[in-house]
Design an enzyme around this catalytic site. Structure first.
Site, short mmCIF file in Angstrom:
data_model
loop_
_atom_site.label_atom_id
_atom_site.label_comp_id
_atom_site.label_asym_id
_atom_site.label_seq_id
_atom_site.Cartn_x
_atom_site.Cartn_y
_atom_site.Cartn_z
N GLU A 47 50.90 -32.29 5.64
CA GLU A 47 49.45 -32.17 5.46
C GLU A 47 49.14 -30.80 4.85
O GLU A 47 49.59 -29.77 5.38
CB GLU A 47 48.74 -32.33 6.80
N ASN A 55 39.77 -37.26 5.27
CA ASN A 55 38.43 -37.87 5.21
C ASN A 55 38.19 -38.87 6.33
O ASN A 55 37.04 -39.22 6.61
CB ASN A 55 38.24 -38.59 3.86
N THR A 56 39.27 -39.33 6.98
CA THR A 56 39.09 -40.28 8.09
C THR A 56 38.17 -39.67 9.14
O THR A 56 37.38 -40.38 9.78
CB THR A 56 40.45 -40.67 8.70
N HIS A 255 27.02 -42.91 -1.91
CA HIS A 255 26.47 -43.44 -0.66
C HIS A 255 24.97 -43.18 -0.64
O HIS A 255 24.52 -42.07 -0.94
CB HIS A 255 27.13 -42.76 0.55
N GLU A 270 26.06 -46.19 8.05
CA GLU A 270 25.40 -47.48 7.87
C GLU A 270 25.02 -48.14 9.19
O GLU A 270 24.14 -49.00 9.23
CB GLU A 270 26.33 -48.41 7.08
N ARG A 294 25.86 -50.84 -1.06
CA ARG A 294 25.58 -49.42 -1.27
C ARG A 294 25.12 -49.16 -2.70
O ARG A 294 24.23 -48.34 -2.93
CB ARG A 294 26.82 -48.60 -0.95
N GLU A 427 42.67 -44.48 0.17
CA GLU A 427 41.79 -44.17 -0.96
C GLU A 427 42.52 -43.66 -2.19
O GLU A 427 41.97 -43.68 -3.29
CB GLU A 427 40.72 -43.15 -0.52
N GLY A 440 32.79 -49.96 6.24
CA GLY A 440 33.70 -50.52 7.23
C GLY A 440 35.02 -50.97 6.65
O GLY A 440 35.98 -51.24 7.38
#
Length: 465
Positions: A47, A55-56, A255, A270, A294, A427, A440
């Site tokens: 990492e 980003n999680t 978003h 959301e 979105r 991603e 989601g």
């Protein structure tokens, strides 16, 4: 209860040779490592940041999956086919269909896999673009991201999987289209070569890389981003340098509901709309189906003169969205004892706001929104007192494009042939979401394809013996 603190592995333990190296400690990377370890491998996670989870950590709504036992416990009868079709429609039909088929048919297995490890997502809500409740989250209704990262880190610690922080991978090494290793830069600026037979890229997207955003979408130049600073597209650069192909790089999701008035971009998940909140313009009037995709909600906000809007809800809705406690704590929430008070505090017409909310409450009671055809997130009227509003505007959120992979998570060249020993998920990989990611689906992607990368790396290494 004391907050869990994870301690990365001491850098003195970093070896020169591994069978499997995983780059990135977000949901995809940690799930991949756990799956690989369960199959008998000895993975290591690298990492670049000093904080784990990528980003999680910022994910708020939940994890989509169909045909789960938890849905049935809530009397929700769902189908893989509906999940597939709604995601395909949400992505403008541009989704990689083989990836989408694998994704929608493996979500329930992923939910079970997590539950078997004590990570239980047994509360269900809904997000924009979906017709049925299939967004799984913990019973506490806590934001999915922080919960998942903490629980996965506990599993990483329990399984004694090495996780090194502040180690930056600056080059992948390959010979004749086959992975042989990587070069890393250590915190003291020392370079180190590591031999590796297989590598999993779990490095996330490029939503915080302003240069790449401008390159592929000049119309988004200057937009704020909801991404953490490490989301710079490292895996894309590393893999393309050894011949990997790219797909859908111009498909960047904005978003619609991001609070940006404080100098920071805070995504308002959301789930707030999924539990019953509405959007109003500066006049205090609704202007969109709040749970459309979105892309469509963003376009509707950008069509307003002020290019921003207000989320309106009450104490009854707030009770079902614990994340609002955080938004309020950092000063993002405006309050009013009555709707008239709230209207005055946010600068909209009190009569129009009251009329809008009254009309909405009638629609909820009737089960039909004749104004904007909203047909989900209509279980609560906004009339319980404790009225609140959050000012929002669109911001860069997610990069649908990325490395070209197949449904087995092999990283492919431009010509479509696998780079032997190189896998990617989450991603950093493109193709799954088409031109719009459904809320989601990103957490679901990290778990479904995190498991897939671990399984396929195991199969590849077994084939070398």
């Amino acid at each position: 209860m004391a907050k869990y603190i994870f301690k990365p592995t001491d850098l003195t333990e970093l070896k020169n040779n591994y069978d499997l190296v995983i780059i990135g400690s977000g949901g995809t990377g940690m799930v991949a490592a756990l799956q690989a370890k369960e199959l008998g491998l000895s993975p290591v996670i690298l990492e670049k940041m000093d904080r784990m989870g990528g980003n999680t950590n910022r994910a708020s709504s939940g994890m989509n999956a169909a045909e789960t036992d938890f849905q049935l416990q809530h009397h929700i009868v769902d189908s893989f086919g509906d999940f597939y079709q709604e995601t395909l429609k949400g992505g403008g039909g541009l989704n990689n269909k083989e990836m989408l088929e694998y994704f929608t048919s493996h979500g329930a297995l992923a939910i079970d896999w997590l539950a078997d490890r004590g990570i239980v997502l047994n509360d269900i809500t809904i997000t924009g673009g979906m017709k049925i409740k299939r967004t799984h989250r913990p019973a506490s209704k806590a934001a999915i991201g922080g919960y998942l990262v903490t629980e996965l880190l506990k599993q990483i610690e329990k399984e004694e999987i090495p996780l090194f922080a502040k180690v930056t991978v600056d080059q992948l090494l390959a010979d004749n289209g086959q992975i042989t290793g990587l070069n890393v830069k250590l915190p003291n600026d020392e370079s180190k070569k590591i031999s590796a037979k297989s590598i999993i890229l779990a490095t996330g997207g490029f939503g915080a890389n302003k240069e790449l955003i401008k390159k592929y979408r000049p119309d988004l130049d200057g937009y704020e981003t909801t991404n953490q600073v490490g989301a710079t597209g490292d895996g894309i650069k590393l893999a393309t340098e050894i011949g990997a192909g790219l797909v859908d790089m111009d498909q960047i999701q904005v978003h619609p509901t991001v609070q940006q008035d404080t100098g920071h971009a805070y995504l308002i998940g959301e789930a707030t709309r999924g539990e019953g909140a509405i959007l109003v313009n500066s006049q205090g009037e609704r202007f969109v189906n709040e749970l459309d995709t979105r892309k469509n909600v963003t376009n509707a906000i950008n069509a307003l003169p002020e290019k921003s809007a207000f989320l309106i809800y009450d104490s009854g809705i707030r009770e079902n969205v614990p994340a609002i406690n955080f938004y309020d704590h950092i000063g993002l929430v405006k309050h009013g004892d009555s709707l008239a008070d709230l209207a005055q505090n946010i600068g909209v017409d009190p009569d129009k706001l009251q009329a809008t909310v009254a009309s909405w409450n009638k629609a909820v009671s009737a089960g039909k929104d004749s104004d904007f055809d909203r047909d989900s997130g209509m279980e609560r009227t906004i009339d319980h007192g404790g009225y609140e509003a959050i000012h929002i505007a669109p911001a860069v959120h997610y990069t649908m494009g990325g490395l070209k992979i197949d449904a087995k998570s092999h990283v492919l060249t431009k010509a479509g042939t696998p780079i032997a020993g190189l896998f990617a998920g989450g991603e950093v990989a493109g193709g799954l979401h088409g031109n719009n990611r459904i809320g989601g689906n990103s957490i679901a992607e990290t778990v479904v394809f995190g498991r897939q990368t671990g399984q396929q790396a195991y199969k590849y290494l077994a084939s070398l013996k």
